[in-house]
Motif scaffolding. Structure first.
Motif, mmCIF file in Angstrom:
data_model
loop_
_atom_site.group_PDB
_atom_site.id
_atom_site.type_symbol
_atom_site.label_atom_id
_atom_site.label_comp_id
_atom_site.label_asym_id
_atom_site.label_seq_id
_atom_site.Cartn_x
_atom_site.Cartn_y
_atom_site.Cartn_z
ATOM 1 N N THR A 105 -13.865 6.711 19.356
ATOM 2 C CA THR A 105 -13.708 5.881 18.369
ATOM 3 C C THR A 105 -12.584 4.665 18.133
ATOM 4 O O THR A 105 -12.842 3.498 17.759
ATOM 5 N N GLU A 164 -27.478 1.611 22.726
ATOM 6 C CA GLU A 164 -27.655 1.661 21.241
ATOM 7 C C GLU A 164 -26.450 1.779 20.251
ATOM 8 O O GLU A 164 -26.717 1.669 19.197
ATOM 9 N N ARG A 165 -25.326 2.073 20.948
ATOM 10 C CA ARG A 165 -23.937 2.226 20.009
ATOM 11 C C ARG A 165 -23.129 0.890 20.582
ATOM 12 O O ARG A 165 -22.044 0.656 19.847
ATOM 13 N N SER A 198 -13.743 1.943 20.702
ATOM 14 C CA SER A 198 -15.169 1.281 20.258
ATOM 15 C C SER A 198 -15.192 0.816 18.632
ATOM 16 O O SER A 198 -16.150 -0.354 18.557
ATOM 17 N N VAL A 230 -16.622 2.633 16.797
ATOM 18 C CA VAL A 230 -17.922 3.644 16.474
ATOM 19 C C VAL A 230 -17.374 4.925 16.011
ATOM 20 O O VAL A 230 -16.914 5.680 16.545
ATOM 21 N N ARG A 252 -21.434 9.748 14.390
ATOM 22 C CA ARG A 252 -22.763 9.241 14.500
ATOM 23 C C ARG A 252 -23.455 9.682 15.829
ATOM 24 O O ARG A 252 -24.750 9.550 16.105
ATOM 25 N N LEU A 253 -22.548 10.194 16.700
ATOM 26 C CA LEU A 253 -23.038 10.789 18.210
ATOM 27 C C LEU A 253 -23.026 12.324 18.183
ATOM 28 O O LEU A 253 -23.461 12.957 19.054
#
Length: 288
Positions: free
Chosen positions: A118, A137-138, A121, A123, A127-128
């Motif tokens: 995280t 996809e991410r 990225s 992200v 979410r994973l």
């Protein structure tokens, strides 16, 4: 090629692999600590190769770690309902994780530090959680991901280059996350309130930060680290009784420990200990 001639006998340095001797006999495995700029977010780079006899199947079971993995996969490998060549992201898995190998193949992967994915990225790790997804996809850099998928001669270097390309835009792992992961190495730490006190923050702050950066909450982390310790002790041939082991690692009693162990590992602690002593393989592990 016979499976036994493909194995190196090396095992992953981190805890969590169930029945590690069987893995070492049939899979060639190597890993090195991350180096260079990527080491800010990545713990290690690893690779595995297998060449199993026709019709042979190897299912490897793992107790998951609080980390995201970025992998380049080729060959006959399936897990969590996903299979096929490509570049994949695997989030923290909240239950036992089974990987099935057939034929010939190989994987090169990066294990991010807890919170590292995280921070690198942007992200959110939650979410994973409990998901295996194509990396595209991410992660938005589809051209670089395509080059990763096509890399053949040095996939490990390609992974490091991919991470380092984003270094300028990436942030640091929060100090709180690093503090939590350091404290969890201590087997005597068995309660979330004690963890929050040692971190000098509220339980709510722990929950919020860990959900975003690690993908799971503090209760899961404490319990999973102590389960890793329990499995490692049984694999090492610990002579202490199961009740004493359970008490030392924070379970209220042996019954609670046994229930959690069966739910995650698939067999009772006693059955797992006996199999470790006799060298019996994975066959007989129940589905989690």
């Amino acid at each position: 090629m016979a499976a036994s001639t493909n194995a190196t006998g090396r095992l992953p340095a981190s805890k969590g692999l169930l029945r590690p001797e069987e893995f070492a006999q049939r899979v060639s495995f190597d890993e090195v600590p991350a180096s260079g700029p990527a080491a800010r977010w990545v713990e290690r780079v690893w690779s595995s190769r297998w060449d199993l006899p026709e019709g042979s199947v190897l299912t490897t079971s793992l107790l998951p770690h609080p980390a995201v993995e970025l992998t380049i996969e080729r060959g006959e490998l399936s897990r969590a309902g996903h299979t096929g060549d490509g570049v994949w992201l695997t989030g923290v898995v909240s239950h036992r994780f089974d990987v099935t190998l057939r034929g010939r193949g190989g994987v090169v992967g990066m294990k991010f530090r807890s919170g590292g994915f995280t921070a690198w990225s942007g992200v959110s790790a939650h979410r994973l959680t409990d998901r295996v997804v194509p990396a595209a996809e991410r992660l938005a850099d589809t051209e670089s991901l395509r080059r990763l998928e096509l890399s053949a001669s040095d996939s490990a270097a390609a992974l490091r280059d991919f991470v380092e390309q984003r270094a300028d835009a990436a942030g640091p792992i929060p100090e709180l996350v690093d503090r939590v992961m350091t404290l969890l190495r201590q087997p005597a730490l068995t309660r979330v309130d004690a963890l929050a006190e040692r971190c000098d923050c509220s339980i709510r702050t722990l929950q919020r930060t860990l959900r975003r950066y690690v993908g799971v909450g503090p209760k899961w982390l404490v319990r999973r680290h102590r389960m890793h310790d329990a499995v490692a002790a049984l694999d090492a041939g610990a002579t202490e009784g199961l009740a004493d082991l359970a008490a030392r690692l924070g379970w209220y009693d042996q019954s609670q420990f046994a229930r959690d162990f069966v739910r995650l590992v698939g067999v009772s602690p006693g059955a797992y200990r006996d199999r470790s002593r006799t060298g019996t393989g994975r066959a007989g592990l129940a589905d989690s």
